[in-house]
Write a protein that holds these residues in place. Structure first.
Motif, PDB file in Angstrom:
ATOM      1  N   LYS A 185       0.829  -1.205   0.000  1.00  0.00           N
ATOM      2  CA  LYS A 185       0.000   0.000   0.000  1.00  0.00           C
ATOM      3  C   LYS A 185       0.866   1.259   0.000  1.00  0.00           C
ATOM      4  N   ALA A 186       1.943   1.221   0.778  1.00  0.00           N
ATOM      5  CA  ALA A 186       2.839   2.372   0.841  1.00  0.00           C
ATOM      6  C   ALA A 186       3.524   2.610  -0.499  1.00  0.00           C
ATOM      7  N   CYS A 187       3.890   1.535  -1.174  1.00  0.00           N
ATOM      8  CA  CYS A 187       4.556   1.658  -2.473  1.00  0.00           C
ATOM      9  C   CYS A 187       3.616   2.265  -3.507  1.00  0.00           C
ATOM     10  N   ALA A 188       2.384   1.779  -3.559  1.00  0.00           N
ATOM     11  CA  ALA A 188       1.403   2.333  -4.492  1.00  0.00           C
ATOM     12  C   ALA A 188       1.167   3.816  -4.226  1.00  0.00           C
ATOM     13  N   ALA A 189       1.037   4.171  -2.950  1.00  0.00           N
ATOM     14  CA  ALA A 189       0.814   5.576  -2.585  1.00  0.00           C
ATOM     15  C   ALA A 189       2.030   6.431  -2.905  1.00  0.00           C
ATOM     16  N   ALA A 190       3.220   5.862  -2.736  1.00  0.00           N
ATOM     17  CA  ALA A 190       4.442   6.624  -2.970  1.00  0.00           C
ATOM     18  C   ALA A 190       4.619   6.988  -4.434  1.00  0.00           C
ATOM     19  N   ALA A 191       4.221   6.096  -5.348  1.00  0.00           N
ATOM     20  CA  ALA A 191       4.333   6.411  -6.770  1.00  0.00           C
ATOM     21  C   ALA A 191       3.501   7.637  -7.116  1.00  0.00           C
ATOM     22  N   LYS A 192       2.281   7.704  -6.588  1.00  0.00           N
ATOM     23  CA  LYS A 192       1.426   8.882  -6.827  1.00  0.00           C
ATOM     24  C   LYS A 192       1.978  10.115  -6.133  1.00  0.00           C
ATOM     25  N   ALA A 193       2.462   9.952  -4.900  1.00  0.00           N
ATOM     26  CA  ALA A 193       3.006  11.091  -4.163  1.00  0.00           C
ATOM     27  C   ALA A 193       4.246  11.662  -4.861  1.00  0.00           C
ATOM     28  N   LEU A 194       5.091  10.782  -5.369  1.00  0.00           N
ATOM     29  CA  LEU A 194       6.280  11.238  -6.083  1.00  0.00           C
ATOM     30  C   LEU A 194       5.887  11.933  -7.378  1.00  0.00           C
ATOM     31  N   PHE A 195       4.908  11.369  -8.089  1.00  0.00           N
ATOM     32  CA  PHE A 195       4.398  12.042  -9.291  1.00  0.00           C
ATOM     33  C   PHE A 195       3.951  13.457  -8.946  1.00  0.00           C
ATOM     34  N   ASP A 196       3.186  13.603  -7.880  1.00  0.00           N
ATOM     35  CA  ASP A 196       2.655  14.918  -7.495  1.00  0.00           C
ATOM     36  C   ASP A 196       3.782  15.910  -7.200  1.00  0.00           C
ATOM     37  N   ARG A 197       4.841  15.441  -6.543  1.00  0.00           N
ATOM     38  CA  ARG A 197       5.973  16.319  -6.247  1.00  0.00           C
ATOM     39  C   ARG A 197       6.654  16.783  -7.528  1.00  0.00           C
ATOM     40  N   VAL A 198       6.861  15.846  -8.457  1.00  0.00           N
ATOM     41  CA  VAL A 198       7.554  16.178  -9.701  1.00  0.00           C
ATOM     42  C   VAL A 198       6.673  17.066 -10.582  1.00  0.00           C
ATOM     43  N   GLU A 199       5.372  16.782 -10.607  1.00  0.00           N
ATOM     44  CA  GLU A 199       4.459  17.636 -11.371  1.00  0.00           C
ATOM     45  C   GLU A 199       4.491  19.071 -10.840  1.00  0.00           C
ATOM     46  N   ALA A 200       4.516  19.233  -9.524  1.00  0.00           N
ATOM     47  CA  ALA A 200       4.574  20.575  -8.934  1.00  0.00           C
ATOM     48  C   ALA A 200       5.875  21.279  -9.319  1.00  0.00           C
ATOM     49  N   PHE A 201       6.968  20.530  -9.381  1.00  0.00           N
ATOM     50  CA  PHE A 201       8.259  21.091  -9.786  1.00  0.00           C
ATOM     51  C   PHE A 201       8.213  21.521 -11.249  1.00  0.00           C
ATOM     52  N   TRP A 202       7.543  20.740 -12.098  1.00  0.00           N
ATOM     53  CA  TRP A 202       7.372  21.121 -13.506  1.00  0.00           C
ATOM     54  C   TRP A 202       6.721  22.489 -13.637  1.00  0.00           C
ATOM     55  N   ARG A 203       5.792  22.783 -12.780  1.00  0.00           N
ATOM     56  CA  ARG A 203       5.067  24.054 -12.856  1.00  0.00           C
ATOM     57  C   ARG A 203       5.959  25.261 -12.539  1.00  0.00           C
ATOM     58  N   GLU A 204       7.173  24.993 -12.081  1.00  0.00           N
ATOM     59  CA  GLU A 204       8.130  26.075 -11.860  1.00  0.00           C
ATOM     60  C   GLU A 204       8.914  26.423 -13.121  1.00  0.00           C
ATOM     61  N   GLY A 205       8.668  25.658 -14.213  1.00  0.00           N
ATOM     62  CA  GLY A 205       9.291  25.987 -15.486  1.00  0.00           C
ATOM     63  C   GLY A 205      10.656  25.373 -15.707  1.00  0.00           C
ATOM     64  N   VAL A 206      10.922  24.232 -15.107  1.00  0.00           N
ATOM     65  CA  VAL A 206      12.221  23.575 -15.241  1.00  0.00           C
ATOM     66  C   VAL A 206      12.250  22.673 -16.477  1.00  0.00           C
ATOM     67  N   SER A 207      13.433  22.227 -16.851  1.00  0.00           N
ATOM     68  CA  SER A 207      13.578  21.358 -18.017  1.00  0.00           C
ATOM     69  C   SER A 207      13.182  19.929 -17.682  1.00  0.00           C
ATOM     70  N   GLY A 208      12.984  19.120 -18.743  1.00  0.00           N
ATOM     71  CA  GLY A 208      12.696  17.713 -18.534  1.00  0.00           C
ATOM     72  C   GLY A 208      13.839  16.991 -17.842  1.00  0.00           C
ATOM     73  N   VAL A 209      15.071  17.363 -18.185  1.00  0.00           N
ATOM     74  CA  VAL A 209      16.243  16.768 -17.538  1.00  0.00           C
ATOM     75  C   VAL A 209      16.207  17.044 -16.035  1.00  0.00           C
ATOM     76  N   GLU A 210      15.911  18.292 -15.676  1.00  0.00           N
ATOM     77  CA  GLU A 210      15.842  18.657 -14.264  1.00  0.00           C
ATOM     78  C   GLU A 210      14.703  17.917 -13.548  1.00  0.00           C
ATOM     79  N   LEU A 211      13.609  17.673 -14.255  1.00  0.00           N
ATOM     80  CA  LEU A 211      12.486  16.963 -13.647  1.00  0.00           C
ATOM     81  C   LEU A 211      12.906  15.591 -13.142  1.00  0.00           C
ATOM     82  N   TYR A 212      13.632  14.850 -13.969  1.00  0.00           N
ATOM     83  CA  TYR A 212      13.989  13.490 -13.570  1.00  0.00           C
ATOM     84  C   TYR A 212      15.181  13.451 -12.620  1.00  0.00           C
ATOM     85  N   ARG A 213      16.013  14.480 -12.651  1.00  0.00           N
ATOM     86  CA  ARG A 213      17.043  14.606 -11.625  1.00  0.00           C
ATOM     87  C   ARG A 213      16.370  14.811 -10.262  1.00  0.00           C
ATOM     88  N   TYR A 214      15.374  15.678 -10.248  1.00  0.00           N
ATOM     89  CA  TYR A 214      14.604  15.934  -9.018  1.00  0.00           C
ATOM     90  C   TYR A 214      13.852  14.687  -8.581  1.00  0.00           C
TER      91      TYR A 214
END
Length: 226
Positions: A129-158
């Motif tokens: 259950k924690a693993c399933a939730a973590a995938a969505k939580a990590l997606f949400d964090r990275v999506e929020a970082f995308w909204r700051e205008g960073v590159s795709g390379v920076e997204l996956y580094r983050y």
């Protein structure tokens, strides 16, 4: 904020789209794809073979009126949740009472490509259950970082740094990809994680696949950046 793509935007290169492309239709395709993911998840039960789930999933997509499938419907059970898109499942496992599975689909609706995926559990295993939730939580964090205008390379580094901080291992063989009016493949957009500019809205899929650090399972989540 990342630049929002307007319907009349003239994109080129790795973000090129066809003449039929409409941003609102991409959003509609996204919504219909999530409706399909939810419908398929609802019928997957313990005792079902992975192949049976996939066959039923294809029936549901047809019932929902899709135009076509643009990438194979993938449903992975148990240890197969560690497999990447291009890897075949090992065997044809039965979903257990305490198990984990994910759905990954690419479907065309009204000439536009939907692509979504999520992970579910069939029982009460706390680490699954924690693993399933973590995938969505990590997606949400990275999506929020995308909204700051960073590159795709920076997204996956983050994403890599965040996954490690959360206690999971990110699979960097999965780094996101293009979508558009069908077929996006003619535009040769490449992986989101290799894109050196700030990705526009409505044309990129952010993919997150993580693995449990010691047990043989993982989780997957993907959605349109819009």
């Amino acid at each position: 904020m990342s630049t929002a793509l307007s319907e009349n935007a003239a994109l080129s290169g790795k973000e090129a789209v066809g003449e039929r492309f409409v941003l609102d239709t991409m959003r509609h395709a996204q919504q219909l794809t999530w409706k399909a993911v939810d419908a398929i998840a609802a019928v997957i039960k313990p005792g079902m073979l992975e192949s049976e789930a996939t066959a039923r999933g294809k029936e549901i997509l047809a019932e929902l009126g899709m135009d076509r499938i643009w990438h194979p419907l993938l449903i992975r059970f148990g240890a197969n949740t560690l497999k990447t898109f291009k890897q075949r499942s090992d065997g044809d496992p039965v979903l257990g009472e305490d198990d984990i599975f994910f759905i990954d689909m690419g479907v065309v609706w009204q000439g536009h490509e939907g692509d979504a995926g999520a992970t579910y559990t069939s029982g009460s295993d706390p680490e699954m259950k924690a693993c399933a939730a973590a995938a969505k939580a990590l997606f949400d964090r990275v999506e929020a970082f995308w909204r700051e205008g960073v590159s795709g390379v920076e997204l996956y580094r983050y994403a890599t740094d965040q996954a490690e901080a959360m206690g999971w291992m990110l699979n960097l063989n999965i780094k996101g990809h293009r979508v558009s009016d069908f077929p996006h493949a003619i535009h040769r957009g490449g992986d989101l994680g290799d894109f050196e500019q700030a990705p526009n809205a409505g044309v990129w899929i952010l993919e997150i696949q993580i693995a449990h650090p010691t047990r043989p399972f993982g989780a997957f989540y993907e959605d349109l950046l819009i």
